[in-house]
Design a protein around this motif. Structure first.
Motif, PDB file in Angstrom:
ATOM      1  N   PHE A 336     -32.650  32.357 -12.885  1.00 59.18           N
ATOM      2  CA  PHE A 336     -33.602  33.280 -13.410  1.00 59.18           C
ATOM      3  C   PHE A 336     -34.376  33.903 -12.257  1.00 59.18           C
ATOM      4  CE2 PHE A 336     -37.663  34.632 -15.197  1.00 59.18           C
ATOM      5  CZ  PHE A 336     -37.104  35.656 -16.434  1.00 59.18           C
ATOM      6  N   ALA A 337     -34.918  33.140 -11.204  1.00 51.96           N
ATOM      7  CA  ALA A 337     -35.811  33.512  -9.876  1.00 51.96           C
ATOM      8  C   ALA A 337     -34.821  34.355  -9.193  1.00 51.96           C
ATOM      9  CB  ALA A 337     -36.323  32.506  -9.294  1.00 51.96           C
ATOM     10  N   ALA A 338     -33.418  33.832  -8.902  1.00 48.47           N
ATOM     11  CA  ALA A 338     -32.692  34.817  -8.255  1.00 48.47           C
ATOM     12  C   ALA A 338     -32.169  36.308  -8.803  1.00 48.47           C
ATOM     13  CB  ALA A 338     -31.454  34.121  -7.817  1.00 48.47           C
ATOM     14  N   ASP A 339     -32.028  36.104 -10.192  1.00 46.49           N
ATOM     15  CA  ASP A 339     -32.079  37.512 -10.881  1.00 46.49           C
ATOM     16  C   ASP A 339     -33.067  38.333 -10.880  1.00 46.49           C
ATOM     17  OD1 ASP A 339     -29.344  36.288 -11.269  1.00 46.49           O
ATOM     18  OD2 ASP A 339     -29.750  35.863 -13.635  1.00 46.49           O
ATOM     19  N   VAL A 340     -34.180  37.797 -11.038  1.00 50.89           N
ATOM     20  CA  VAL A 340     -35.509  38.430 -10.886  1.00 50.89           C
ATOM     21  C   VAL A 340     -35.629  39.212  -9.715  1.00 50.89           C
ATOM     22  CG1 VAL A 340     -38.001  38.318 -11.080  1.00 50.89           C
ATOM     23  CG2 VAL A 340     -36.616  37.555 -12.945  1.00 50.89           C
ATOM     24  N   ALA A 341     -35.641  38.299  -8.535  1.00 52.48           N
ATOM     25  CA  ALA A 341     -35.618  38.843  -7.159  1.00 52.48           C
ATOM     26  C   ALA A 341     -34.716  40.160  -6.941  1.00 52.48           C
ATOM     27  CB  ALA A 341     -35.629  37.962  -6.195  1.00 52.48           C
ATOM     28  N   HIS A 342     -33.335  39.776  -7.627  1.00 49.51           N
ATOM     29  CA  HIS A 342     -32.259  40.810  -7.394  1.00 49.51           C
ATOM     30  C   HIS A 342     -32.610  42.215  -8.172  1.00 49.51           C
ATOM     31  CE1 HIS A 342     -28.469  42.827  -6.810  1.00 49.51           C
ATOM     32  NE2 HIS A 342     -28.443  42.927  -8.128  1.00 49.51           N
ATOM     33  N   GLU A 343     -33.190  41.955  -9.530  1.00 50.76           N
ATOM     34  CA  GLU A 343     -33.294  42.953 -10.133  1.00 50.76           C
ATOM     35  C   GLU A 343     -34.640  43.982  -9.840  1.00 50.76           C
ATOM     36  OE1 GLU A 343     -31.580  44.431 -12.526  1.00 50.76           O
ATOM     37  OE2 GLU A 343     -30.125  43.040 -12.209  1.00 50.76           O
ATOM     38  N   ILE A 344     -35.651  43.222  -9.182  1.00 48.32           N
ATOM     39  CA  ILE A 344     -36.874  43.852  -8.766  1.00 48.32           C
ATOM     40  C   ILE A 344     -36.691  44.753  -7.373  1.00 48.32           C
ATOM     41  CG2 ILE A 344     -39.217  43.565  -7.749  1.00 48.32           C
ATOM     42  CD1 ILE A 344     -39.599  41.405 -10.108  1.00 48.32           C
ATOM     43  N   LYS A 345     -35.758  43.982  -6.664  1.00 48.36           N
ATOM     44  CA  LYS A 345     -35.332  44.411  -5.372  1.00 48.36           C
ATOM     45  C   LYS A 345     -34.684  45.909  -5.498  1.00 48.36           C
ATOM     46  CE  LYS A 345     -33.389  43.278  -0.888  1.00 48.36           C
ATOM     47  NZ  LYS A 345     -32.288  42.255  -0.242  1.00 48.36           N
ATOM     48  N   ASN A 346     -34.003  46.269  -6.204  1.00 46.12           N
ATOM     49  CA  ASN A 346     -33.351  47.348  -6.547  1.00 46.12           C
ATOM     50  C   ASN A 346     -34.243  48.574  -6.572  1.00 46.12           C
ATOM     51  OD1 ASN A 346     -30.583  46.499  -6.096  1.00 46.12           O
ATOM     52  ND2 ASN A 346     -30.488  46.084  -8.146  1.00 46.12           N
ATOM     53  N   PRO A 347     -35.160  48.469  -7.665  1.00 40.27           N
ATOM     54  CA  PRO A 347     -36.214  49.674  -7.740  1.00 40.27           C
ATOM     55  C   PRO A 347     -37.172  49.742  -6.611  1.00 40.27           C
ATOM     56  CG  PRO A 347     -36.657  48.013  -9.449  1.00 40.27           C
ATOM     57  CD  PRO A 347     -35.247  47.566  -8.778  1.00 40.27           C
ATOM     58  N   LEU A 348     -37.628  48.408  -6.157  1.00 37.56           N
ATOM     59  CA  LEU A 348     -38.192  48.489  -4.841  1.00 37.56           C
ATOM     60  C   LEU A 348     -37.859  49.360  -3.759  1.00 37.56           C
ATOM     61  CD1 LEU A 348     -39.861  44.782  -4.742  1.00 37.56           C
ATOM     62  CD2 LEU A 348     -40.960  46.945  -5.191  1.00 37.56           C
ATOM     63  N   SER A 349     -36.391  49.046  -3.704  1.00 36.78           N
ATOM     64  CA  SER A 349     -35.733  49.755  -2.514  1.00 36.78           C
ATOM     65  C   SER A 349     -35.818  51.234  -2.535  1.00 36.78           C
ATOM     66  CB  SER A 349     -34.492  49.272  -2.426  1.00 36.78           C
ATOM     67  OG  SER A 349     -34.307  47.838  -1.975  1.00 36.78           O
ATOM     68  N   SER A 350     -35.296  51.774  -3.986  1.00 33.87           N
ATOM     69  CA  SER A 350     -35.434  53.028  -4.180  1.00 33.87           C
ATOM     70  C   SER A 350     -37.000  53.783  -4.063  1.00 33.87           C
ATOM     71  CB  SER A 350     -35.041  53.333  -5.700  1.00 33.87           C
ATOM     72  OG  SER A 350     -34.787  54.398  -6.017  1.00 33.87           O
ATOM     73  N   LEU A 351     -37.676  52.917  -4.502  1.00 34.63           N
ATOM     74  CA  LEU A 351     -39.191  53.226  -4.474  1.00 34.63           C
ATOM     75  C   LEU A 351     -39.770  53.418  -2.922  1.00 34.63           C
ATOM     76  CD1 LEU A 351     -41.599  54.227  -6.028  1.00 34.63           C
ATOM     77  CD2 LEU A 351     -42.333  51.534  -5.939  1.00 34.63           C
ATOM     78  N   ARG A 352     -39.373  52.551  -2.240  1.00 34.83           N
ATOM     79  CA  ARG A 352     -39.507  52.654  -0.867  1.00 34.83           C
ATOM     80  C   ARG A 352     -39.030  53.717  -0.024  1.00 34.83           C
ATOM     81  NH1 ARG A 352     -38.108  47.805   3.677  1.00 34.83           N
ATOM     82  NH2 ARG A 352     -39.278  48.785   5.503  1.00 34.83           N
ATOM     83  N   SER A 353     -37.702  53.907  -0.501  1.00 37.19           N
ATOM     84  CA  SER A 353     -37.001  54.965   0.098  1.00 37.19           C
ATOM     85  C   SER A 353     -37.543  56.445  -0.136  1.00 37.19           C
ATOM     86  CB  SER A 353     -35.252  55.015  -0.272  1.00 37.19           C
ATOM     87  OG  SER A 353     -34.708  56.191   0.271  1.00 37.19           O
ATOM     88  N   ALA A 354     -38.073  56.497  -1.512  1.00 42.00           N
ATOM     89  CA  ALA A 354     -38.517  57.662  -1.827  1.00 42.00           C
ATOM     90  C   ALA A 354     -39.735  58.050  -1.179  1.00 42.00           C
ATOM     91  CB  ALA A 354     -38.550  57.841  -3.546  1.00 42.00           C
ATOM     92  N   VAL A 355     -40.616  57.020  -1.170  1.00 44.08           N
ATOM     93  CA  VAL A 355     -42.044  57.153  -0.633  1.00 44.08           C
ATOM     94  C   VAL A 355     -41.865  57.586   0.912  1.00 44.08           C
ATOM     95  CG1 VAL A 355     -44.177  55.751   0.127  1.00 44.08           C
ATOM     96  CG2 VAL A 355     -43.285  55.367  -2.236  1.00 44.08           C
TER      97      VAL A 355
END
Length: 588
Positions: A336-355
């Protein structure tokens, strides 16, 4: 603080290990079992060793024999050792001392009984242990038997006599002290019996005193009057040591002690065996549990004692199941922790790139699109974190809450009514000019929508009057069917139907939620219940769903000891006509 906690935990583990090391020499549980079994046996043997009734019967039999012997002696003396008193006016008789002494000596030759003769005034005339000659009187005293055996047997005999003196049966007897004096001297403690005999009665007493061997023993005395034609001419006092009584009781007690020794040995062996079958497995289970707690891998295994078929076997099985469940839960948490990290990493990466990009873009239109992407990613992360939080709290809530009766039929009808109430608004938004479809329940009488883009309807097919009550948490079961209905509505085409049906089978209630959508991709009937798995309809906006809905639904159903499955509905020619989700819940 964390280091202090780990240090304290290590010290407690070291203390427990030290205590176990100290107990290897002797288990407290073994000592308790041994003490209880030996104490019960000791109490029983102690009661048997008392032998109060047996001793009383032996004493009574010995007194009866001594009375018979005393009467015989008194009758012989009354016939053969008297003479007529010539000086008396009336016909009276008196004892002849010399003749009486000779008769007493002859009478006791064949017995070990001490015999004493007294005149009517209570003076001692004859004693079988006093020889009278020309040179005076000689006192005869019994000597103790020669010492035989080893010192250990003598010590055991002394201990036996000391314990015997403590018993209440001996304490009740008066103390006998031999009066050492010449003929004619007063008797001493047995004077009362002699006085009663001189009064014409038969008197007997049981004494305790020092025997010939120097040890305390019993002494029996019987006093009988010497009579001639009912005239009391004197008294005969017979005394005999209770050596035979003591020997008989000692023999019985030794037999009891022999049996006790064998029973004690068997009891100790059985107690050690019983304690071993209890304490040793429990110690092994405790050590294995400590190794599981303190270890860093899965190499530690709980011993399996289930073949015993007793409570320890049940404990072993429960500990093994608990350990397996613990590792499974830890694996689930890690995944669950690995899946949560993976799922949160995707929008964080998109958000970082957009910012990073928005500051370098000067075109207002492109800047607006980047800001829209940032807003969508933030909204997606907010929804993802909310779903993750709900999923993490679910286990605790399901374990604490108390289940109650839940009517699945009424629940499904209510959910259909809620959708029917909201359907006109959905139709107005999704299909302008469309008319609402169906009545409150979305049943067969509901006519089709005028517009082909009408939203899908929810219809209910539940037998009237059938009991569909199951034990559970109503709020969580409602969440399950809300997720299934929302999932079915998202895949159903405009104007399609989502069918809710329920029926009662043997020991369970089965509820189906079916749609008219494209169905489940082949081979994904199980994968769709995994966390963060998402298979959305074509054209749906990305990130709208977190992929936790079906996973949470399965978690809730399994917590109710039920099951949830999915399959495709097909037409006679094999074409997929929709998906069916089946929920099975036990009724008790």
């Amino acid at each position: 603080m964390a280091w202090d906690t780990a240090t304290a935990r290590g010290e407690r583990a070291a203390d427990r290990a030290s205590r176990r090391q100290q107990r290897r020499g002797g288990s407290p549980l073994t000592l308790r079992i041994l003490a209880v079994n030996v104490l019960a046996l000791a109490i029983l043997v102690g009661g048997l060793l008392y032998l109060g009734r047996y001793q009383d019967r032996l004493i009574q039999a010995e007194l009866d024999a001594l009375r018979t012997e005393a009467r015989i002696f008194a009758s012989a003396l009354g016939e053969g050792a008297v003479r007529r008193d010539e000086a008396a006016v009336e016909e009276t008789y008196v004892l002849q001392p010399e003749l009486a002494r000779q008769m007493v000596r002859r009478l006791v030759e064949t017995t070990a009984t001490r015999t004493r003769l007294f005149d009517p005034d209570g003076r001692l005339l004859s004693d079988s242990r006093v020889l009278v000659g020309s040179s005076g009187a000689i006192q005869i005293q019994e000597l103790p038997p020669p010492a035989t055996g080893n010192p250990l047997s003598h010590a055991a005999a002394d201990l036996y006599d000391r314990i015997l003196d403590i018993l209440p049966s001996r304490e009740a007897f008066p103390v006998y002290e031999e009066a050492m004096g010449s003929l004619g001297a007063p008797l001493g403690p047995a004077a009362g019996d002699v006085d009663r005999a001189l009064a014409g009665e038969v008197a007997s007493t049981v004494w305790r005193g020092e025997g010939a061997d120097g040890r305390d023993g019993l002494m029996l005395t019987v006093a009988v009057p010497v009579q001639r034609y009912k005239e009391v001419l004197g008294a005969v006092l017979l005394s005999r040591a209770g050596t035979e009584i003591d020997a008989a009781i000692r023999s019985v007690r030794l037999d009891i002690l022999k049996v006790f020794a064998v029973a004690l040995a068997v009891t100790v062996l059985l107690s050690v065996y019983l304690a071993g079958t209890i304490a040793r497995p429990i110690r092994r289970l405790a050590m294995a549990a400590d190794r599981v707690r303190l270890g860093h891998g899965r190499h530690t295994d709980i011993p399996d004692f289930r073949v015993r078929g007793d409570e320890i076997g049940d404990l072993s099985g429960v500990l093994r199941d608990m350990t397996a469940a613990l590792w499974a839960r830890m694996d689930a948490i890690e995944r669950f922790a690995a899946d949560v990290a993976h799922e949160i990493k995707n929008p964080l990466s998109s958000l970082r790139s957009a910012v990073e990009t928005v500051n370098r873009v000067g075109d207002p239109e492109r800047r607006a699109r980047l800001m829209a992407i940032i807003a969508d990613d933030i909204q997606r992360m907010d929804r993802l974190i909310s779903d993750i939080s709900n999923a993490s709290r679910l286990d605790a809530e399901l374990s604490r809450a108390e289940p109650g009766p839940v009517d699945l039929g009424a629940m499904l009808r209510t959910l259909a009514d809620i959708h029917a109430t909201a359907a006109p608004q959905t139709a107005a938004v999704g299909a302008p000019g469309g008319a609402p479809g169906g009545g409150p329940g979305g049943g067969p009488d509901a006519g089709p929508m005028a517009d082909g883009d009408a939203p899908p309807r929810v219809v209910v097919d539940i037998p009237a009057g059938e009991d569909l009550t199951v034990p559970g948490l109503e709020g969580r079961l409602t969440q399950v069917f809300q997720n299934l209905i929302a999932n079915a509505l998202s895949f159903s085409p405009p104007g399609g139907r989502v069918r809710l049906s329920a029926r009662r089978t043997a020991g369970a209630v089965v509820a189906d939620v079916s749609d008219d959508g494209p169905g489940i991709p082949e081979g994904k009937e199980t994968a769709i219940f995994e966390r963060f798995y998402s298979e959305r309809p074509a054209g749906e906006k990305f990130g709208t769903h977190s992929g936790l809905g079906l996973s949470i639904s399965r978690q809730i159903v399994e917590a109710h000891d039920g099951s949830i499955t999915a399959h495709n509905r097909r037409s006679p020619d094999g074409t997929v006509t929709g998906a069916v989700f089946t929920v099975r819940l036990p009724v008790g």
